[in-house]
Design a protein around this motif. Structure first.
Motif, PDB file in Angstrom:
ATOM      1  N   HIS A  82      40.811  37.385  39.027  1.00  0.00           N
ATOM      2  CA  HIS A  82      40.065  37.996  37.882  1.00  0.00           C
ATOM      3  C   HIS A  82      40.162  39.542  37.640  1.00  0.00           C
ATOM      4  N   ARG A  84      43.688  40.708  37.847  1.00  0.00           N
ATOM      5  CA  ARG A  84      45.116  40.570  37.145  1.00  0.00           C
ATOM      6  C   ARG A  84      44.929  40.965  35.763  1.00  0.00           C
ATOM      7  N   GLY A  85      43.805  40.771  35.263  1.00  0.00           N
ATOM      8  CA  GLY A  85      43.711  41.260  33.511  1.00  0.00           C
ATOM      9  C   GLY A  85      44.747  40.408  32.856  1.00  0.00           C
ATOM     10  N   ILE A  86      44.755  38.950  33.109  1.00  0.00           N
ATOM     11  CA  ILE A  86      45.407  38.136  32.325  1.00  0.00           C
ATOM     12  C   ILE A  86      44.612  37.144  31.769  1.00  0.00           C
ATOM     13  N   GLY A  87      44.894  36.834  30.566  1.00  0.00           N
ATOM     14  CA  GLY A  87      44.464  35.796  29.752  1.00  0.00           C
ATOM     15  C   GLY A  87      44.745  34.257  30.013  1.00  0.00           C
ATOM     16  N   ARG A 112      33.242  41.853  32.269  1.00  0.00           N
ATOM     17  CA  ARG A 112      33.787  43.155  32.351  1.00  0.00           C
ATOM     18  C   ARG A 112      32.696  44.209  31.935  1.00  0.00           C
ATOM     19  N   PHE A 159      39.642  39.947  25.283  1.00  0.00           N
ATOM     20  CA  PHE A 159      39.674  41.375  25.939  1.00  0.00           C
ATOM     21  C   PHE A 159      40.959  42.208  26.183  1.00  0.00           C
ATOM     22  N   GLU A 160      41.978  41.694  24.999  1.00  0.00           N
ATOM     23  CA  GLU A 160      43.074  42.511  24.821  1.00  0.00           C
ATOM     24  C   GLU A 160      44.027  42.396  26.107  1.00  0.00           C
ATOM     25  N   PRO A 161      44.304  41.185  26.497  1.00  0.00           N
ATOM     26  CA  PRO A 161      45.264  41.176  27.766  1.00  0.00           C
ATOM     27  C   PRO A 161      46.838  41.613  27.369  1.00  0.00           C
ATOM     28  N   LYS A 162      47.506  42.271  28.196  1.00  0.00           N
ATOM     29  CA  LYS A 162      49.089  42.278  27.663  1.00  0.00           C
ATOM     30  C   LYS A 162      49.661  41.102  28.165  1.00  0.00           C
ATOM     31  N   VAL A 164      49.491  36.744  28.450  1.00  0.00           N
ATOM     32  CA  VAL A 164      48.691  35.535  28.528  1.00  0.00           C
ATOM     33  C   VAL A 164      49.418  34.318  28.997  1.00  0.00           C
ATOM     34  N   LEU A 194      52.117  40.291  22.393  1.00  0.00           N
ATOM     35  CA  LEU A 194      51.763  39.780  23.769  1.00  0.00           C
ATOM     36  C   LEU A 194      53.065  39.378  24.427  1.00  0.00           C
TER      37      LEU A 194
END
Length: 368
Positions: A82, A84-87, A112, A159-162, A164, A194
């Motif tokens: 959680h 790592r900011g990954i979708g 978040r 949440f606008e991950p870079k 996915v 992305l």
């Protein structure tokens, strides 16, 4: 199109990664893979090939036995999933049945601690992106399978991950909807810029969506290339057979000048082919030839490889006629004839001539 060679400014990097579940058998063997920011890379392969394990290690749900995984230049082996900011998008959607669509999409924002007003705006943007903007108050049970998958996609993007990750996300959908969703995901990827790592065993899905495809087998990347290069220029027999339909002929190399070789076929006759992955004169080889590259009843002198064949079966498939013939000792040889060229009257038992160019026939490694 991004180059097939290693990406120097890697956003995702697997460096000498291995994975074993029992301490003895490696399901991932020395994985080295660089993925650029904004790239769509598909991990493709049969069940048990290691593609999903690689994705789960990147997500943080599995830990490498050896080696390092980097995200945007930082090692993440010991970073919790959680953080790592990954979708993530899964095949089974993983939606909360007691929550509305909007509440499901908002869940990553709630974790978040995003302010409610901002969260509501982001949720609406995400739902509009997947064309579900007016269904926010419904519950998952009131949606079709395709709509549920869109909700799962919106939740991964909200949440606008870079980065996915998608694990067989379209596997539960019917063929028509699956094909439609392929283009939807492809367009969203291009629009948002992305980085996507996608897992599938469906080669047509991989060819449609990807910048590059890593073909896995037995825990090893067999070939990493663009869809076009993977299909047109497979580097070994496994890739040639796994990607698209392929005619296979076995034989022994009788002559080789480096680029072109001659092969004596097990079923009789000699073929000239590109020497892609052959050892030397006298070695065994697998010849790979795409069905659409075979010419039916070629004009005299137009093909260096010409054989007499017998028609075994013909199937009308709308845009082309799929004809199975007996040639070179095999009755599983396929010829695809486009119907745009005019329908050719063939019947089982007919004798025909087939031919192909040297450049369309690839001499690859022989089966172990």
């Amino acid at each position: 199109m991004l180059a097939d060679s290693a990406v120097h400014d890697a956003y995702v990097r697997f460096a000498d990664v291995q994975k074993s579940y029992d301490g003895e058998t490696l399901v991932i063997k020395d994985l080295n893979l660089d993925i650029a920011q904004g790239e769509f890379v598909t991990l493709l392969g049969p069940s048990g090939s290691g593609k999903t394990t690689s994705l789960m290690m990147l997500a943080g749900f599995e830990a490498p036995t050896q080696g390092q995984i980097f995200l945007d230049g930082s090692p993440i082996n010991h970073v919790a999933p959680h953080r790592r900011g990954i979708g993530m998008v899964f095949q089974n959607y993983a939606l909360f049945p007691h929550m509305t669509v909007a509440e499901n999409v908002a869940f990553p924002l709630r974790v978040r601690r995003v302010r409610k007003a901002q969260a509501a705006e982001l949720v609406q943007q995400a739902l509009d992106m997947v064309q579900l903007g007016d269904l926010g108050t419904r519950r998952p049970a009131q949606l079709s399978g395709g709509q549920q998958q869109r909700v799962a996609l919106a939740r991964a993007l909200v949440f606008e991950p870079k980065l996915v990750l998608m694990d067989e996300p379209l596997g539960a959908l019917d063929k028509q909807l699956r094909e439609h969703m392929q283009y939807e995901i492809k367009h969203i990827h291009e629009h948002l810029g992305l980085t996507v790592v996608y897992v599938t065993h469906d080669q047509s899905e991989a060819l449609t969506m990807s910048n590059r495809i890593a073909v896995f087998d037995d825990g090893v990347i067999q070939q990493l290339a663009s869809p076009e290069n993977l299909y047109e220029a497979p580097q070994n027999a496994f890739v040639a057979q796994f990607i698209g339909e392929n005619n296979t002929l076995m034989g022994q190399v009788t002559d080789c000048d480096g680029r072109i070789c001659e092969v004596a076929l097990d079923g009789g006759g000699t073929v000239r082919a590109l020497a892609i992955n052959v050892e030397s004169k006298g070695g065994r080889t697998t010849l790979s030839l795409r069905p659409e590259r075979v010419v039916l009843n070629p004009q005299t002198g137009c093909c260096p490889n010409v054989f007499e064949a017998k028609v075994e079966e013909r199937i009308y498939l709308g845009d082309h006629m799929r004809t199975r013939i007996h040639v070179c000792g095999t009755s599983e040889f396929i010829v695809k004839v486009p119907n745009a060229t005019g329908r050719i009257a063939l019947q089982p038992g007919d004798t025909v001539t087939v031919g192909w160019q040297t450049e369309d026939c690839r001499a690859l490694d022989a089966p172990a």
